[in-house]
Design an enzyme around this catalytic site. Sequence first.
Site, PDB file in Angstrom:
ATOM      1  N   THR A 137       1.619  -5.920  -8.072  1.00  0.00           N
ATOM      2  CA  THR A 137       0.512  -5.071  -8.507  1.00  0.00           C
ATOM      3  C   THR A 137       1.113  -3.833  -9.185  1.00  0.00           C
ATOM      4  O   THR A 137       2.285  -3.498  -8.977  1.00  0.00           O
ATOM      5  CB  THR A 137      -0.368  -4.677  -7.305  1.00  0.00           C
ATOM      6  OG1 THR A 137       0.478  -4.245  -6.240  1.00  0.00           O
ATOM      7  CG2 THR A 137      -1.220  -5.840  -6.843  1.00  0.00           C
ATOM      8  N   GLY A 138       0.274  -3.131  -9.978  1.00  0.00           N
ATOM      9  CA  GLY A 138       0.766  -2.123 -10.918  1.00  0.00           C
ATOM     10  C   GLY A 138       1.756  -1.099 -10.409  1.00  0.00           C
ATOM     11  O   GLY A 138       2.887  -1.016 -10.912  1.00  0.00           O
ATOM     12  N   ASP A 165     -11.067  -6.379  -1.557  1.00  0.00           N
ATOM     13  CA  ASP A 165     -10.103  -7.119  -2.384  1.00  0.00           C
ATOM     14  C   ASP A 165      -8.859  -7.504  -1.567  1.00  0.00           C
ATOM     15  O   ASP A 165      -8.280  -8.575  -1.760  1.00  0.00           O
ATOM     16  CB  ASP A 165      -9.630  -6.270  -3.576  1.00  0.00           C
ATOM     17  CG  ASP A 165     -10.766  -5.879  -4.499  1.00  0.00           C
ATOM     18  OD1 ASP A 165     -11.930  -6.030  -4.110  1.00  0.00           O
ATOM     19  OD2 ASP A 165     -10.481  -5.417  -5.620  1.00  0.00           O
ATOM     20  N   ASP A 180      -1.397  -1.730   4.728  1.00  0.00           N
ATOM     21  CA  ASP A 180      -1.373  -0.597   5.664  1.00  0.00           C
ATOM     22  C   ASP A 180      -2.380  -0.834   6.790  1.00  0.00           C
ATOM     23  O   ASP A 180      -3.590  -0.824   6.551  1.00  0.00           O
ATOM     24  CB  ASP A 180      -1.731   0.682   4.893  1.00  0.00           C
ATOM     25  CG  ASP A 180      -1.580   1.927   5.743  1.00  0.00           C
ATOM     26  OD1 ASP A 180      -1.422   1.799   6.975  1.00  0.00           O
ATOM     27  OD2 ASP A 180      -1.632   3.030   5.168  1.00  0.00           O
ATOM     28  N   ARG A 193      -7.259 -13.855   2.147  1.00  0.00           N
ATOM     29  CA  ARG A 193      -8.027 -15.092   2.314  1.00  0.00           C
ATOM     30  C   ARG A 193      -7.513 -16.188   1.375  1.00  0.00           C
ATOM     31  O   ARG A 193      -7.349 -17.337   1.775  1.00  0.00           O
ATOM     32  CB  ARG A 193      -9.517 -14.818   2.070  1.00  0.00           C
ATOM     33  CG  ARG A 193     -10.342 -16.060   2.209  1.00  0.00           C
ATOM     34  CD  ARG A 193     -11.843 -15.826   2.086  1.00  0.00           C
ATOM     35  NE  ARG A 193     -12.473 -17.124   2.110  1.00  0.00           N
ATOM     36  CZ  ARG A 193     -12.614 -17.904   1.052  1.00  0.00           C
ATOM     37  NH1 ARG A 193     -12.226 -17.494  -0.137  1.00  0.00           N
ATOM     38  NH2 ARG A 193     -13.148 -19.099   1.153  1.00  0.00           N
ATOM     39  N   HIS A 196     -10.377  -0.402  -1.798  1.00  0.00           N
ATOM     40  CA  HIS A 196     -10.592  -1.787  -2.228  1.00  0.00           C
ATOM     41  C   HIS A 196     -10.328  -2.765  -1.075  1.00  0.00           C
ATOM     42  O   HIS A 196      -9.787  -3.856  -1.284  1.00  0.00           O
ATOM     43  CB  HIS A 196      -9.707  -2.096  -3.432  1.00  0.00           C
ATOM     44  CG  HIS A 196      -8.239  -1.841  -3.182  1.00  0.00           C
ATOM     45  ND1 HIS A 196      -7.743  -0.623  -2.791  1.00  0.00           N
ATOM     46  CD2 HIS A 196      -7.163  -2.660  -3.246  1.00  0.00           C
ATOM     47  CE1 HIS A 196      -6.427  -0.710  -2.638  1.00  0.00           C
ATOM     48  NE2 HIS A 196      -6.056  -1.941  -2.901  1.00  0.00           N
ATOM     49  N   THR A 211       3.199  -0.715  -7.399  1.00  0.00           N
ATOM     50  CA  THR A 211       4.312  -1.357  -6.683  1.00  0.00           C
ATOM     51  C   THR A 211       5.319  -1.897  -7.695  1.00  0.00           C
ATOM     52  O   THR A 211       6.536  -1.704  -7.563  1.00  0.00           O
ATOM     53  CB  THR A 211       3.780  -2.522  -5.809  1.00  0.00           C
ATOM     54  OG1 THR A 211       2.744  -2.042  -4.958  1.00  0.00           O
ATOM     55  CG2 THR A 211       4.886  -3.135  -4.977  1.00  0.00           C
ATOM     56  N   LYS A 240       5.061   1.598   0.696  1.00  0.00           N
ATOM     57  CA  LYS A 240       5.896   1.359  -0.484  1.00  0.00           C
ATOM     58  C   LYS A 240       7.365   1.630  -0.183  1.00  0.00           C
ATOM     59  O   LYS A 240       8.244   0.919  -0.631  1.00  0.00           O
ATOM     60  CB  LYS A 240       5.395   2.179  -1.675  1.00  0.00           C
ATOM     61  CG  LYS A 240       4.152   1.563  -2.330  1.00  0.00           C
ATOM     62  CD  LYS A 240       3.710   2.327  -3.546  1.00  0.00           C
ATOM     63  CE  LYS A 240       2.634   1.605  -4.344  1.00  0.00           C
ATOM     64  NZ  LYS A 240       1.341   1.411  -3.717  1.00  0.00           N
ATOM     65  N   SER A 266      -3.135  -2.192 -11.139  1.00  0.00           N
ATOM     66  CA  SER A 266      -2.994  -1.526  -9.851  1.00  0.00           C
ATOM     67  C   SER A 266      -4.014  -2.133  -8.875  1.00  0.00           C
ATOM     68  O   SER A 266      -5.100  -2.559  -9.296  1.00  0.00           O
ATOM     69  CB  SER A 266      -3.258  -0.029 -10.030  1.00  0.00           C
ATOM     70  OG  SER A 266      -3.139   0.605  -8.786  1.00  0.00           O
ATOM     71  N   GLY A 267      -3.636  -2.149  -7.601  1.00  0.00           N
ATOM     72  CA  GLY A 267      -4.495  -2.789  -6.593  1.00  0.00           C
ATOM     73  C   GLY A 267      -5.966  -2.378  -6.668  1.00  0.00           C
ATOM     74  O   GLY A 267      -6.846  -3.229  -6.836  1.00  0.00           O
ATOM     75  N   HIS A 285       0.853  -1.187   0.000  1.00  0.00           N
ATOM     76  CA  HIS A 285       0.000   0.000   0.000  1.00  0.00           C
ATOM     77  C   HIS A 285       0.893   1.243   0.000  1.00  0.00           C
ATOM     78  O   HIS A 285       2.086   1.174   0.335  1.00  0.00           O
ATOM     79  CB  HIS A 285      -0.935  -0.015   1.209  1.00  0.00           C
ATOM     80  CG  HIS A 285      -2.043  -1.014   1.034  1.00  0.00           C
ATOM     81  ND1 HIS A 285      -2.633  -1.672   2.084  1.00  0.00           N
ATOM     82  CD2 HIS A 285      -2.631  -1.476  -0.103  1.00  0.00           C
ATOM     83  CE1 HIS A 285      -3.563  -2.490   1.600  1.00  0.00           C
ATOM     84  NE2 HIS A 285      -3.571  -2.389   0.283  1.00  0.00           N
ATOM     85  N   ASP A 291      -5.111  -6.830  -6.764  1.00  0.00           N
ATOM     86  CA  ASP A 291      -5.149  -7.796  -5.645  1.00  0.00           C
ATOM     87  C   ASP A 291      -5.909  -9.047  -6.072  1.00  0.00           C
ATOM     88  O   ASP A 291      -5.537 -10.173  -5.736  1.00  0.00           O
ATOM     89  CB  ASP A 291      -5.850  -7.204  -4.414  1.00  0.00           C
ATOM     90  CG  ASP A 291      -5.117  -6.019  -3.825  1.00  0.00           C
ATOM     91  OD1 ASP A 291      -4.820  -5.080  -4.573  1.00  0.00           O
ATOM     92  OD2 ASP A 291      -4.836  -6.037  -2.617  1.00  0.00           O
TER      93      ASP A 291
HETATM   94  O1  13P Z   1      -3.422  -1.465  -3.528  1.00  0.00           O
HETATM   95  C1  13P Z   1      -2.572  -2.324  -3.519  1.00  0.00           C
HETATM   96  C2  13P Z   1      -2.733  -3.551  -2.731  1.00  0.00           C
HETATM   97  O2  13P Z   1      -3.972  -3.660  -2.083  1.00  0.00           O
HETATM   98  C3  13P Z   1      -1.339  -2.160  -4.297  1.00  0.00           C
HETATM   99  O3  13P Z   1      -1.605  -1.616  -5.564  1.00  0.00           O
HETATM  100  P1  13P Z   1      -0.512  -0.769  -6.329  1.00  0.00           P
HETATM  101  O4  13P Z   1       0.730  -1.590  -6.337  1.00  0.00           O
HETATM  102  O5  13P Z   1      -1.047  -0.554  -7.678  1.00  0.00           O
HETATM  103  O6  13P Z   1      -0.346   0.501  -5.535  1.00  0.00           O
END
Ligand code: 13P
Length: 155
Positions: free
Chosen positions: A45-46, A101, A91, A107, A98, A48, A23, A65-66, A19, A71
């Site tokens: 994820t995007g 997600d 976090d 889970r 989200h 990150t 990061k 992206s999350g 999150h 996710d």
């Molecule tokens: O939101 C995230 C994980 O829940 C991470 O997404 P990003 O890597 O796109 O920020």
Amino acid sequence: MSYKKIVMRRNKQIALVAHDNKKRDLVEWARFNRNLLAQHRLYATGTTGTILAEELELEILKLQSGPLGGDQQVGAKIAEGEIDFLIFFWDPLEPQPHDPDVKALLRMAGVWNIPVACNRASADFMISSPLMDKDYERLVPDYEVHRTRKVVIAG
Ligand SMILES: O=C(CO)COP(=O)(O)O
């Protein structure tokens, strides 16, 4: 619960997710462990993934992206047996748009007995574990009972 043992692939498939407020932690950790990470196949994820690819100069398979489904994509990969380890610095102090997600991804890791590291300390233990060794046999839950479950429909 019964389990099947699987011999793990030599190069592990590791998903990296963080999150926004986490990061920096992930980047610092990944920089320190760059050479170990370089031995494995990395997914992220995007956002990150974009940051890590730049910082580490390593190939990273970037998903959405999350908040846009990243996710869920990682969760689906876990269900398909494509991810061996999840490093997810989520976090604990800020809600995410989200959150369902995020919960679903954690889970899936629980459902499939995937090791999860949620902060630098647990990621250190994971990456330095001798169990990362190629001979380690991972226990995968055998869900045959669920797959063949009979549901009686009344009427
Ligand atoms: O939101 C995230 C994980 O829940 C991470 O997404 P990003 O890597 O796109 O920020």
